[in-house]
Scaffold this motif. Structure first.
Motif, PDB file in Angstrom:
ATOM      1  N   LEU A   1      -0.331  10.317 -13.874  1.00 10.53           N
ATOM      2  CA  LEU A   1      -0.151  11.650 -13.296  1.00 10.53           C
ATOM      3  C   LEU A   1       0.629  12.558 -14.239  1.00 10.53           C
ATOM      4  O   LEU A   1       0.371  13.766 -14.304  1.00 10.53           O
ATOM      5  CB  LEU A   1       0.568  11.552 -11.949  1.00 10.53           C
ATOM      6  N   ALA A   2       1.563  11.984 -14.989  1.00  9.59           N
ATOM      7  CA  ALA A   2       2.381  12.784 -15.912  1.00  9.59           C
ATOM      8  C   ALA A   2       1.565  13.345 -17.070  1.00  9.59           C
ATOM      9  O   ALA A   2       2.010  14.272 -17.742  1.00  9.59           O
ATOM     10  CB  ALA A   2       3.535  11.940 -16.456  1.00  9.59           C
ATOM     11  N   GLU A   3       0.375  12.814 -17.286  1.00 11.35           N
ATOM     12  CA  GLU A   3      -0.510  13.342 -18.328  1.00 11.35           C
ATOM     13  C   GLU A   3      -1.252  14.596 -17.872  1.00 11.35           C
ATOM     14  O   GLU A   3      -1.927  15.243 -18.666  1.00 11.35           O
ATOM     15  CB  GLU A   3      -1.535  12.274 -18.736  1.00 11.35           C
ATOM     16  N   ILE A   4      -1.093  14.940 -16.605  1.00 11.85           N
ATOM     17  CA  ILE A   4      -1.810  16.070 -16.020  1.00 11.85           C
ATOM     18  C   ILE A   4      -0.827  17.196 -15.729  1.00 11.85           C
ATOM     19  O   ILE A   4       0.091  17.030 -14.919  1.00 11.85           O
ATOM     20  CB  ILE A   4      -2.509  15.655 -14.711  1.00 11.85           C
ATOM     21  N   PRO A   5      -0.976  18.357 -16.358  1.00 10.26           N
ATOM     22  CA  PRO A   5      -0.083  19.474 -16.046  1.00 10.26           C
ATOM     23  C   PRO A   5      -0.388  20.054 -14.662  1.00 10.26           C
ATOM     24  O   PRO A   5      -1.510  19.962 -14.179  1.00 10.26           O
ATOM     25  CB  PRO A   5      -0.386  20.495 -17.145  1.00 10.26           C
TER      26      PRO A   5
ATOM     27  N   CYS B   1       0.846  -1.186   0.000  1.00 17.01           N
ATOM     28  CA  CYS B   1       0.000   0.000   0.000  1.00 17.01           C
ATOM     29  C   CYS B   1       0.886   1.243   0.000  1.00 17.01           C
ATOM     30  O   CYS B   1       1.724   1.412   0.872  1.00 17.01           O
ATOM     31  CB  CYS B   1      -0.910   0.018   1.218  1.00 17.01           C
ATOM     32  N   LEU B   2       0.674   2.076  -0.978  1.00 18.19           N
ATOM     33  CA  LEU B   2       1.518   3.259  -1.142  1.00 18.19           C
ATOM     34  C   LEU B   2       0.659   4.509  -1.174  1.00 18.19           C
ATOM     35  O   LEU B   2      -0.466   4.502  -1.668  1.00 18.19           O
ATOM     36  CB  LEU B   2       2.304   3.160  -2.456  1.00 18.19           C
ATOM     37  N   ASP B   3       1.211   5.585  -0.664  1.00 21.02           N
ATOM     38  CA  ASP B   3       0.574   6.888  -0.721  1.00 21.02           C
ATOM     39  C   ASP B   3       1.462   7.806  -1.545  1.00 21.02           C
ATOM     40  O   ASP B   3       2.641   7.972  -1.234  1.00 21.02           O
ATOM     41  CB  ASP B   3       0.400   7.455   0.683  1.00 21.02           C
ATOM     42  N   PHE B   4       0.909   8.362  -2.604  1.00 23.01           N
ATOM     43  CA  PHE B   4       1.625   9.281  -3.479  1.00 23.01           C
ATOM     44  C   PHE B   4       1.176  10.688  -3.085  1.00 23.01           C
ATOM     45  O   PHE B   4       0.021  11.056  -3.308  1.00 23.01           O
ATOM     46  CB  PHE B   4       1.260   9.022  -4.944  1.00 23.01           C
ATOM     47  N   PHE B   5       2.082  11.450  -2.466  1.00 25.65           N
ATOM     48  CA  PHE B   5       1.756  12.817  -2.078  1.00 25.65           C
ATOM     49  C   PHE B   5       2.158  13.748  -3.214  1.00 25.65           C
ATOM     50  O   PHE B   5       3.330  13.838  -3.577  1.00 25.65           O
ATOM     51  CB  PHE B   5       2.455  13.205  -0.778  1.00 25.65           C
ATOM     52  N   VAL B   6       1.170  14.414  -3.780  1.00 23.33           N
ATOM     53  CA  VAL B   6       1.366  15.256  -4.959  1.00 23.33           C
ATOM     54  C   VAL B   6       1.298  16.712  -4.541  1.00 23.33           C
ATOM     55  O   VAL B   6       0.331  17.140  -3.917  1.00 23.33           O
ATOM     56  CB  VAL B   6       0.268  14.968  -6.020  1.00 23.33           C
TER      57      VAL B   6
ATOM     58  N   ASN C   1      -3.097  25.831  -8.769  1.00 25.34           N
ATOM     59  CA  ASN C   1      -4.424  25.617  -8.207  1.00 25.34           C
ATOM     60  C   ASN C   1      -4.594  24.166  -7.742  1.00 25.34           C
ATOM     61  O   ASN C   1      -4.797  23.265  -8.548  1.00 25.34           O
ATOM     62  CB  ASN C   1      -5.482  25.979  -9.253  1.00 25.34           C
ATOM     63  N   VAL C   2      -4.558  23.943  -6.439  1.00 26.30           N
ATOM     64  CA  VAL C   2      -4.618  22.595  -5.877  1.00 26.30           C
ATOM     65  C   VAL C   2      -5.988  21.962  -6.102  1.00 26.30           C
ATOM     66  O   VAL C   2      -6.074  20.782  -6.441  1.00 26.30           O
ATOM     67  CB  VAL C   2      -4.281  22.614  -4.370  1.00 26.30           C
ATOM     68  N   GLU C   3      -7.047  22.718  -5.915  1.00 31.78           N
ATOM     69  CA  GLU C   3      -8.394  22.159  -6.078  1.00 31.78           C
ATOM     70  C   GLU C   3      -8.645  21.718  -7.511  1.00 31.78           C
ATOM     71  O   GLU C   3      -9.231  20.659  -7.753  1.00 31.78           O
ATOM     72  CB  GLU C   3      -9.445  23.171  -5.626  1.00 31.78           C
ATOM     73  N   GLU C   4      -8.186  22.492  -8.467  1.00 30.76           N
ATOM     74  CA  GLU C   4      -8.334  22.130  -9.875  1.00 30.76           C
ATOM     75  C   GLU C   4      -7.509  20.886 -10.202  1.00 30.76           C
ATOM     76  O   GLU C   4      -7.981  19.977 -10.882  1.00 30.76           O
ATOM     77  CB  GLU C   4      -7.900  23.302 -10.765  1.00 30.76           C
ATOM     78  N   LEU C   5      -6.288  20.836  -9.681  1.00 26.67           N
ATOM     79  CA  LEU C   5      -5.435  19.664  -9.901  1.00 26.67           C
ATOM     80  C   LEU C   5      -6.049  18.434  -9.240  1.00 26.67           C
ATOM     81  O   LEU C   5      -6.041  17.348  -9.815  1.00 26.67           O
ATOM     82  CB  LEU C   5      -4.023  19.909  -9.353  1.00 26.67           C
ATOM     83  N   PHE C   6      -6.616  18.595  -8.050  1.00 30.48           N
ATOM     84  CA  PHE C   6      -7.273  17.492  -7.356  1.00 30.48           C
ATOM     85  C   PHE C   6      -8.371  16.885  -8.222  1.00 30.48           C
ATOM     86  O   PHE C   6      -8.453  15.665  -8.380  1.00 30.48           O
ATOM     87  CB  PHE C   6      -7.842  17.975  -6.022  1.00 30.48           C
ATOM     88  N   GLU C   7      -9.213  17.730  -8.797  1.00 33.98           N
ATOM     89  CA  GLU C   7     -10.303  17.247  -9.653  1.00 33.98           C
ATOM     90  C   GLU C   7      -9.770  16.520 -10.888  1.00 33.98           C
ATOM     91  O   GLU C   7     -10.285  15.466 -11.273  1.00 33.98           O
ATOM     92  CB  GLU C   7     -11.207  18.405 -10.069  1.00 33.98           C
ATOM     93  N   LYS C   8      -8.729  17.062 -11.505  1.00 41.46           N
ATOM     94  CA  LYS C   8      -8.135  16.426 -12.681  1.00 41.46           C
ATOM     95  C   LYS C   8      -7.538  15.064 -12.331  1.00 41.46           C
ATOM     96  O   LYS C   8      -7.719  14.092 -13.060  1.00 41.46           O
ATOM     97  CB  LYS C   8      -7.064  17.325 -13.298  1.00 41.46           C
ATOM     98  N   ILE C   9      -6.820  15.001 -11.210  1.00 37.22           N
ATOM     99  CA  ILE C   9      -6.211  13.738 -10.783  1.00 37.22           C
ATOM    100  C   ILE C   9      -7.294  12.720 -10.461  1.00 37.22           C
ATOM    101  O   ILE C   9      -7.222  11.561 -10.885  1.00 37.22           O
ATOM    102  CB  ILE C   9      -5.279  13.949  -9.578  1.00 37.22           C
ATOM    103  N   GLN C  10      -8.310  13.144  -9.738  1.00 36.45           N
ATOM    104  CA  GLN C  10      -9.401  12.242  -9.367  1.00 36.45           C
ATOM    105  C   GLN C  10     -10.068  11.656 -10.613  1.00 36.45           C
ATOM    106  O   GLN C  10     -10.265  10.443 -10.711  1.00 36.45           O
ATOM    107  CB  GLN C  10     -10.414  12.976  -8.502  1.00 36.45           C
TER     108      GLN C  10
END
Length: 113
Positions: free
Chosen positions: A99-103, A33-38, A43-52
């Motif tokens: 994740l690399a596909e997301i700026p 079990c791994l946790d990837f801290f990004v 904009n963290v909220e926008e990135l959160f939505e994109k990652i999700q």
């Protein structure tokens, strides 16, 4: 000892061989079990939505349990459980490449959960 462990983990997962635009560090590892801290560049909220959205729609991660959450004002957590993955190493690579596909990612730190 920890420096040796980090190098060994990087060798196992061959993270250095991936062509990512952001740095990845392995802080500690001992299980499946791994946790990837990004960390976000902006904009963290926008990135959160994109990652999700991206992680939830990634068919290659269907044999893994994943969960995306906001950790604090500038950090996102992507939890990856590879217990049922046929190839845990490939699952880590798939997630990092997804994740690399997301700026907007500044860095990623991988911790054991």
């Amino acid at each position: 000892r920890k420096k040796w462990l980090r190098r060994w983990i990087n060798d196992i997962y061959r993270i250095d061989n991936l062509d990512l635009y952001y740095p990845v560090k392995v802080a500690d590892f001992d299980g499946e079990c791994l946790d990837f801290f990004v960390r976000a560049t902006d904009n963290v909220e926008e990135l959160f939505e994109k990652i999700q959205d991206k992680v939830e729609s990634c068919e290659a991660l269907e044999d893994c349990y994943t969960h995306v959450s906001m950790e604090d004002d500038d950090r996102i957590s992507v939890f990856l459980d590879t217990a049922y993955a046929d190839d845990p190493e490939m699952s880590v690579h798939i997630l990092l490449n997804t994740l690399a596909e997301i700026p907007g990612i500044q860095s990623v730190i991988i911790n054991e959960f």
